[in-house]
Every structure is written in structure tokens, then in C-alpha cells.
Design an enzyme around this catalytic site. Structure first.
Site, PDB file in Angstrom:
ATOM      1  N   ASP A  25       0.869  -1.176   0.000  1.00 40.30           N
ATOM      2  CA  ASP A  25       0.000   0.000   0.000  1.00 40.30           C
ATOM      3  C   ASP A  25       0.908   1.229   0.000  1.00 40.30           C
ATOM      4  O   ASP A  25       2.131   1.119  -0.184  1.00 40.30           O
ATOM      5  CB  ASP A  25      -1.002  -0.036   1.166  1.00 40.30           C
ATOM      6  CG  ASP A  25      -0.351   0.234   2.530  1.00 40.30           C
ATOM      7  OD1 ASP A  25       0.903   0.304   2.604  1.00 40.30           O
ATOM      8  OD2 ASP A  25      -1.097   0.362   3.516  1.00 40.30           O
ATOM      9  N   CYS A  67       3.193  -3.113   4.030  1.00 40.20           N
ATOM     10  CA  CYS A  67       2.392  -1.940   4.416  1.00 40.20           C
ATOM     11  C   CYS A  67       3.163  -1.238   5.530  1.00 40.20           C
ATOM     12  O   CYS A  67       4.359  -1.479   5.692  1.00 40.20           O
ATOM     13  CB  CYS A  67       0.963  -2.331   4.812  1.00 40.20           C
ATOM     14  SG  CYS A  67       0.808  -3.382   6.272  1.00 40.20           S
ATOM     15  N   THR A 104       2.980  -1.476   8.846  1.00 41.38           N
ATOM     16  CA  THR A 104       3.424  -2.400   9.894  1.00 41.38           C
ATOM     17  C   THR A 104       3.589  -3.837   9.414  1.00 41.38           C
ATOM     18  O   THR A 104       4.167  -4.661  10.123  1.00 41.38           O
ATOM     19  CB  THR A 104       2.378  -2.445  11.029  1.00 41.38           C
ATOM     20  OG1 THR A 104       1.124  -2.874  10.458  1.00 41.38           O
ATOM     21  CG2 THR A 104       2.199  -1.080  11.690  1.00 41.38           C
ATOM     22  N   HIS A 159       9.085 -24.258   9.284  1.00 47.95           N
ATOM     23  CA  HIS A 159       8.065 -24.926  10.105  1.00 47.95           C
ATOM     24  C   HIS A 159       6.632 -24.637   9.677  1.00 47.95           C
ATOM     25  O   HIS A 159       5.770 -25.482   9.853  1.00 47.95           O
ATOM     26  CB  HIS A 159       8.231 -24.528  11.582  1.00 47.95           C
ATOM     27  CG  HIS A 159       9.429 -25.156  12.224  1.00 47.95           C
ATOM     28  ND1 HIS A 159       9.647 -25.116  13.582  1.00 47.95           N
ATOM     29  CD2 HIS A 159      10.478 -25.840  11.693  1.00 47.95           C
ATOM     30  CE1 HIS A 159      10.790 -25.750  13.866  1.00 47.95           C
ATOM     31  NE2 HIS A 159      11.318 -26.185  12.737  1.00 47.95           N
ATOM     32  N   HIS A 204       5.911 -31.199  10.529  1.00 56.51           N
ATOM     33  CA  HIS A 204       5.318 -29.887  10.261  1.00 56.51           C
ATOM     34  C   HIS A 204       4.237 -29.980   9.188  1.00 56.51           C
ATOM     35  O   HIS A 204       3.278 -29.203   9.212  1.00 56.51           O
ATOM     36  CB  HIS A 204       6.404 -28.895   9.853  1.00 56.51           C
ATOM     37  CG  HIS A 204       7.475 -28.767  10.893  1.00 56.51           C
ATOM     38  ND1 HIS A 204       7.222 -28.259  12.152  1.00 56.51           N
ATOM     39  CD2 HIS A 204       8.774 -29.134  10.887  1.00 56.51           C
ATOM     40  CE1 HIS A 204       8.330 -28.301  12.868  1.00 56.51           C
ATOM     41  NE2 HIS A 204       9.287 -28.828  12.127  1.00 56.51           N
TER      42      HIS A 204
END
Ligand code: RB5
Length: 146
Positions: free
Chosen positions: A7, A64, A66, A97, A132
Site C-alpha cells: 500500500d 504496508c 506495519t 516450520h 510440520h
């Protein structure tokens, strides 16, 4: 092929990422945004996520401010395992994992040098499989019960 999306908060860092991946001859498909004008990150997250789920792109990178909004939106799409990483250890382990298929970065959280290291780690680290894989298959069960 790597799917890319950002963004306005991630636009500047994405330009650095695009140049880095080009230098490494890694094919990318850019889903925007294409300027620093304000836009809604869920729209971009959905485009990148669908390209990964469809198999058009093997992995995705979302940026973005964060990394959090992008990761929340991406994880709404069945089959997406998006991880926000601000360190290389997390980037390595989420591939090993969690078989993460989207890396989310916060351009207002980390600098460009670390971001590129995290990206290189994410793209270079394989999924370990084994125990996993059973846990990853349980994600599909969770999605079916949504
Ligand atoms: C945009 O200002 C900001 O909210 C966005 O880039 C992101 O950080 C959301 O999680």
C-alpha cells in the site's frame, strides 16, 4: 514467480525490493500499488494472495506500514499462510516450520537493509516437511470450520 504488493505505506520500500529482486534475476509480478497515493491494503493483499493460491506465483511479499494489516487480510484467503517478520530468524523458521507462502513486512518498522536480508532468507529457505506437514494440513481443517 514472486507476487509483490504494497500500500502507500510500503510503496517506497517496495521500490527497493523490486530493484533487489531484479538484480538477483528473480521473476516478479507486481500487483501494485503504483504510487504513494492512499489506498486500501486489503484489495492488494487479496490480489497477491489469490495469485499464490492459484499457483501463478510460488510465494508473495506484501508491504504496508506495519505488515500487520496486510498479513491479517492475506490470512483470510484459504490456503494462505502469511507471516509478518521483522527479523531473519522468524523469516527462516516460518518457511521451515509453517511453510509460510507470504512474507509481510512493515516499512515503518524495519529499515531497507534488514528488509532485504529478511526477504533473501525467506526466499532461500525450504519447508522442512515431516511433522510440520501434518500441522500445516490442520490449517485446512480450521479453514473448513470457518
Ligand atoms: C496505512 O496508514 C497503514 O494503516 C497501513 O500501511 C498498515 O500499516 C496497516 O496495517
Amino acid at each position: 514467480m514472486i507476487a509483490l504488493g504494497c500500500d502507500h505505506g510500503g510503496y517506497a520500500l517496495m521500490q527497493t525490493v523490486i530493484a533487489h529482486l531484479k538484480e538477483k534475476n528473480i521473476d516478479c509480478k507486481n500487483f501494485g500499488t503504483y504510487s504513494e497515493d492512499s489506498c486500501d491494503y486489503p484489495v492488494i493483499a487479496e490480489s497477491v494472495s489469490r495469485s499464490v493460491v492459484s499457483g501463478e506465483c510460488a510465494l508473495g511479499i506484501l508491504i504496508c506500514g506495519t505488515g500487520i494489516g496486510m498479513s491479517i487480510a492475506a490470512n483470510k484467503i484459504n490456503g494462505i499462510r502469511a507471516a509478518v517478520c521483522s527479523d531473519t530468524y522468524s523469516a527462516e523458521m516460518t518457511r521451515r516450520h509453517n511453510d509460510a507462502n507470504i512474507l509481510a513486512l512493515g516499512a515503518r518498522v524495519i529499515g531497507p537493509g534488514l528488509a532485504l536480508r529478511i526477504i533473501d532468507t525467506f526466499l532461500d529457505t525450504p519447508f522442512e516437511g515431516g511433522r510440520h506437514a501434518r500441522r500445516i494440513s490442520m490449517f485446512a481443517d480450521l479453514e473448513a470450520r470457518r
